[in-house]
Structures are given as C-alpha cells and as structure tokens.
Scaffold this motif. Structure first.
Motif, PDB file in Angstrom:
ATOM      1  N   UNK A   1       0.747  -1.051   0.003  1.00 29.29           N
ATOM      2  CA  UNK A   1      -0.101  -0.007   0.021  1.00 29.29           C
ATOM      3  C   UNK A   1       0.797   1.092  -0.002  1.00 29.29           C
ATOM      4  N   UNK A   2       1.949   1.308   0.639  1.00 31.27           N
ATOM      5  CA  UNK A   2       2.866   2.417   0.882  1.00 31.27           C
ATOM      6  C   UNK A   2       3.348   2.662  -0.528  1.00 31.27           C
ATOM      7  N   UNK A   3       3.927   1.510  -1.271  1.00 38.72           N
ATOM      8  CA  UNK A   3       4.470   1.602  -2.390  1.00 38.72           C
ATOM      9  C   UNK A   3       3.445   2.331  -3.527  1.00 38.72           C
ATOM     10  N   UNK A   4       2.337   1.586  -3.500  1.00 41.38           N
ATOM     11  CA  UNK A   4       1.350   2.349  -4.394  1.00 41.38           C
ATOM     12  C   UNK A   4       1.218   3.739  -4.335  1.00 41.38           C
ATOM     13  N   UNK A   5       1.020   4.309  -3.073  1.00 42.91           N
ATOM     14  CA  UNK A   5       0.991   5.753  -2.613  1.00 42.91           C
ATOM     15  C   UNK A   5       2.230   6.326  -3.032  1.00 42.91           C
ATOM     16  N   UNK A   6       3.177   5.784  -2.815  1.00 42.53           N
ATOM     17  CA  UNK A   6       4.615   6.665  -3.000  1.00 42.53           C
ATOM     18  C   UNK A   6       4.705   6.907  -4.426  1.00 42.53           C
ATOM     19  N   UNK A   7       4.521   5.812  -5.268  1.00 43.11           N
ATOM     20  CA  UNK A   7       4.631   6.029  -6.696  1.00 43.11           C
ATOM     21  C   UNK A   7       3.474   6.529  -7.655  1.00 43.11           C
ATOM     22  N   UNK A   8       2.280   6.641  -6.738  1.00 43.74           N
ATOM     23  CA  UNK A   8       1.191   6.995  -7.612  1.00 43.74           C
ATOM     24  C   UNK A   8       0.934   6.036  -8.779  1.00 43.74           C
ATOM     25  N   UNK A   9       0.943   4.708  -8.487  1.00 45.30           N
ATOM     26  CA  UNK A   9       0.611   3.897  -9.613  1.00 45.30           C
ATOM     27  C   UNK A   9      -0.745   3.605  -9.968  1.00 45.30           C
ATOM     28  N   UNK A  10      -1.199   2.878 -10.771  1.00 50.23           N
ATOM     29  CA  UNK A  10      -2.421   2.483 -11.311  1.00 50.23           C
ATOM     30  C   UNK A  10      -3.403   2.382 -10.236  1.00 50.23           C
ATOM     31  N   UNK A  11      -2.711   1.684  -9.171  1.00 48.54           N
ATOM     32  CA  UNK A  11      -3.832   1.519  -7.753  1.00 48.54           C
ATOM     33  C   UNK A  11      -4.410   2.819  -7.459  1.00 48.54           C
ATOM     34  N   UNK A  12      -4.086   4.002  -7.729  1.00 50.90           N
ATOM     35  CA  UNK A  12      -4.557   5.245  -7.402  1.00 50.90           C
ATOM     36  C   UNK A  12      -5.663   5.677  -8.089  1.00 50.90           C
ATOM     37  N   UNK A  13      -6.237   5.055  -9.292  1.00 48.87           N
ATOM     38  CA  UNK A  13      -7.194   5.390  -9.998  1.00 48.87           C
ATOM     39  C   UNK A  13      -8.342   5.511  -9.475  1.00 48.87           C
ATOM     40  N   UNK A  14      -8.683   4.398  -8.542  1.00 56.08           N
ATOM     41  CA  UNK A  14     -10.000   4.553  -7.937  1.00 56.08           C
ATOM     42  C   UNK A  14     -10.250   5.654  -7.278  1.00 56.08           C
ATOM     43  N   UNK A  15     -11.487   5.847  -7.053  1.00 58.78           N
ATOM     44  CA  UNK A  15     -12.075   7.192  -6.364  1.00 58.78           C
ATOM     45  C   UNK A  15     -11.842   7.047  -4.776  1.00 58.78           C
TER      46      UNK A  15
END
Length: 478
Positions: free
Chosen positions: A106-120
C-alpha cells in the motif's frame, strides 16, 4: 518572512514517516500511523504508563518516508484508504487486520502514484484560495455573458496551487457537459486524468485523450463511444490540434469533431509556454470576433464564406492557467478584473494566519523569499528590450554545445556570480549608503552558506546550462 527575529532558521530534523507496529493485545492486526519525529519516540508516547525498564508490549515492524517520488509528502490517511481499497479490514481507529507485506504494498502504491490510485479514494475539499478563484471566475463569467461577450479569465497561480482540481470544480459549478483542455506541455496529462478519476466530486465524468499503444483507440473514436449523457473532458496538446494533414493540408480527420462542438469551457494549461502565438490564437474564435473573422476570410467558388476545414474551435468560456504568465500580463492581454493571483508569499501568509486546527497549509515548507536590486553595471546589458526591462533570457543567452558553449555576455554573467558570493566591487558604495548593512547574499552570508548544501538554478535553455557549467569550471570560480 521573519520568524522569532531571525530570517534564516537552522535545518529542521523533522522527517515525515509512515510507521506500523504490532501489539500482543491485538493479534493479527497492525496499527498504521504518521509522524514527523522519531518513530520509536512517537510509538512510545502511545504507551504513557509503560515504565522505561518494562518490557515493550509492541514492536515497530515498518517505518518508511512519507514522501512521493517527486518529494511531496502524504499522511497515513492515504495509506488507510489504500489498505481499505485492497480489502483490508479496519478493526478500529488506525488498526488494520493485515500483514507487513500488505502495508508495504500500500505504501509503494501511494508513494509511486501507480494505477492503484485510479479508484475514487479522494474526497478533500477546496482550500480557501481555490474557492476564491472559482467564485471570482464564476462572477466574471456571469457578468460577461450577460453583456453578450465571451469571457476569458486567467489564474496566475504558483506551482502546487492545485489548478487542475480547482479548474474541474469551476467546470462542475458551471454545469459544463463538454470541457476541452489544451496545453503546450503534454506531460501534464497524468495530473488532469488522475484528479478527474480519483476524486468523488467527479464521479461519472469521462476523460478522453490521445492514447499510446497498438490497441489504443483514436481520440475521435473515444469521443464517439463515450456516454453523451455524462460530462466529457477532452485533453489534447496544441501541437497535435494545430497540426495539419500533410496530404490534404487541412484539419487532421481525427480532429474534425472538435470543431463541430461549441464547448462549454476551454482550459488553456501552462499558457506561458506559447498560447499567445498567432497560429494558436487562430485556432479559436470568440463571439465578439466573429464578424471580423468572417469578413477577413476569402470567398470560395462554392459560394460559402469559408471552407469548413478553416473553422476554428468555439466555446462559451475560456480559462487560462499559468504560474508565470509574464508576457500575457505585460502585453495587457488581461485586465485586473480578469486575473486571480496566488503567490508563494500569499501561501506563506495564509499558513501563518490560519486559526484553529486542520491547517490546510501545515504540510507546506517554510519559505524565505529574497529579492535583490541588480547593480547598474550588471543591469544595463539586459535593458532595451520590448518593455525596457531586465530580461533574463538576454542576460543568460548562450551559444555552442558542451565544452564549447559560452555566454554571449560572459563578462556580465561573471559579475553576477561575483555578486551572489559577495565579491562584486561595484556594490561596495551601495553598502556604505546602507550604513554598512549588507544584504544577505546566498554564497557569502554565513547564515545562508551553512544551509545551502544543494541549490537548483533555472536557466533559459540547454546552451545556457552548458555555458554556466563551463564558466563555473574556470579558475576564478573554483
């Protein structure tokens, strides 16, 4: 901005961190938090009754910087949202039923702003200055439309103002159904796409843009397949929309649909990069310019006033976004009523003046802004331009490449280097006039020299960068 009688504070030891720890009382669960102090000290503060010699009931298993790849920070709330999006159960407060591996993911997804952040997963509100920008723009738009004119408004706002988010909020309050965003800097596409697709306020809005890859749909096909009953945002570059079909010398077929629509709102992003150029202006037609445009066009054999492929793009409202719109301001392209400005000074003042909790500016770094009057013998070389003002582009003009690059006015650039390290002799008289009180120069004042381990200099172009590197290598500057 002076603080406690001092302009220059010592370096802070604060370092934003995301941490997680386990407690034997909560088997299978981890607590995820944020701190700007030492992690172990912060966790220990949550056990105030624990004696120093006692055995710790907790164990810190995760501690990483709360920083995006671009250096901006985030808090534990972003991690919490990501964990919930991934299906992790929140068992109370900041406690989650998860593993260290899942927290790291989860930290990596937030840090890198990956596609995981595309949900609202975002629901933040506008800051006061963003609300003011939207309010002032709406009022101006309403007044101009009432008088039968097509309104144009400029946001002269610093970096990190949140122009994309605020511009979408403006479109939302306009009840805009068709929004066109054009830029000379296509790299900003990610920011526009992310804000629209992750914030709850824009649920149902559609974003279309030029996509890459062998299976990517052309932008015109995307528009045709979009749901016409929901708002559509189209993002494109001026370079693309200004381009012509080499075979027919007319509009590119995939862009003809853009000119068939009267857009509710057209947004020019990064306007300072070139939207004032005549070939870009010719792409648009304001209502009050229509008569002049029609009479200027040549008649054709078909009897039409103009060929359809010459028709420009039209809209009901125009918004211009820039952090450095100096040309537009100097040329009088916008009057005071058409401009909203938000500067670094404004932001620092808002941070200091905030009353109560939840200061939206709390995470922003403290800034010291220094301005200097250039000595006359340095200023003269860059005067005499269009507005008889000091022009950095002229001053740092350079020719050549690599080791051969040289400043056109190298002697004066050298004087500038001497100035910022306090060895420019012509300033001695000015210092005597000030009663011996010297202004703090970056590379001579002892308070600044101890802080400036790393500095970033912006120069007009690559040749100037090479020329500066070569000049700094010369003996007098070592």
């Amino acid at each position: 901005m002076e603080k406690n009688g001092r302009f220059f504070e010592g370096k802070t030891s604060a370092r934003p961190m995301i941490y997680a720890y386990e407690d034997a009382s909560y088997p299978g669960c981890l607590k995820v938090g944020y701190t700007a102090v030492d992690v172990e000290k912060r966790v220990a503060q949550q056990y105030p009754t624990l004696r120093p010699e006692g055995k710790k009931p907790y164990r810190v298993i995760f501690a990483e910087p709360a920083l995006h790849e671009d250096g901006s920070s985030f808090t534990d709330h972003a991690i919490h949202r990501m964990l919930e999006k991934k299906g992790m159960e929140r068992v109370g407060g900041e406690w989650f039923r998860c593993t260290e591996k899942e927290i790291r993911a989860a930290w990596l997804a937030v840090r890198t702003r990956t596609a995981n952040m595309e949900n609202r997963t975002r629901d933040f509100a506008m800051r006061p200055e963003q609300k003011e920008a939207v309010k002032r723009t709406l009022n101006y738009f309403k007044a101009e439309r009432a008088d039968g004119r097509t309104p144009r408004f400029l946001w002269n706002a610093k970096m990190r103002f949140g122009k994309t988010f605020a511009a979408y909020q403006l479109a939302r309050r306009l009840n805009a159904r068709r929004v066109l965003i054009l830029t000379f800097k296509p790299a900003v596409q990610t920011a526009w796409k992310e804000d629209l697709e992750t914030h709850l306020d824009f649920e149902g809005w559609q974003f279309i843009c030029r996509e890459q890859g062998p299976e990517a749909l052309p932008i015109d096909a995307q528009y045709r397949q979009a749901d016409a009953g929901r708002p559509i945002v189209c993002f494109g570059s001026f370079q693309d929309f200004l381009g012509v079909n080499k075979e027919t010398d007319g509009i590119k077929p995939q862009h003809e649909w853009v000119r068939e629509i009267n857009w509710d709102l057209v947004i020019f992003d990064e306007y300072h990069f070139g939207a004032w150029k005549e070939n870009a202006k010719a792409l648009f037609l304001m209502e009050d310019e229509e008569e002049e445009y029609n009479t200027a066009l040549p008649e054709t054999n078909s009897g039409n006033v103009c060929d359809e492929q010459d028709l420009p793009i039209t809209a009901d409202h125009y918004l211009y976004l820039s952090g450095t719109p100096f040309r537009a301001l100097n040329s009088g392209e916008f009057i005071e009523e058409q401009i909203y400005s938000w500067t670094y000074s404004d932001e620092q003042h808002a941070k200091a003046a905030w009353q109560g909790e939840n200061n939206p500016y709390a995470a922003l770094p403290r800034m010291v802004l220094l301005t200097y009057r250039m000595p006359e013998d340095i200023r003269q070389i860059a005067l005499g331009g269009e507005f008889n003002e000091f022009d950095l582009n002229i001053f740092f003009q350079a020719k050549g490449k690599g080791s051969e690059a040289r400043f056109t006015h190298e002697e004066y650039v050298q004087k500038w280097l001497d100035l910022i390290r306090g060895s420019h002799h012509a300033t001695a008289t000015d210092e005597l006039k000030l009663g011996g009180k010297k202004p703090p120069m970056p590379y001579s004042d002892i308070r600044l020299m101890s802080l400036l381990n790393h500095t970033l200099w912006f120069l007009p172009d690559v040749a100037s960068c090479h020329a500066m590197n070569n000049l700094l290598q010369q003996r007098q500057n070592i």
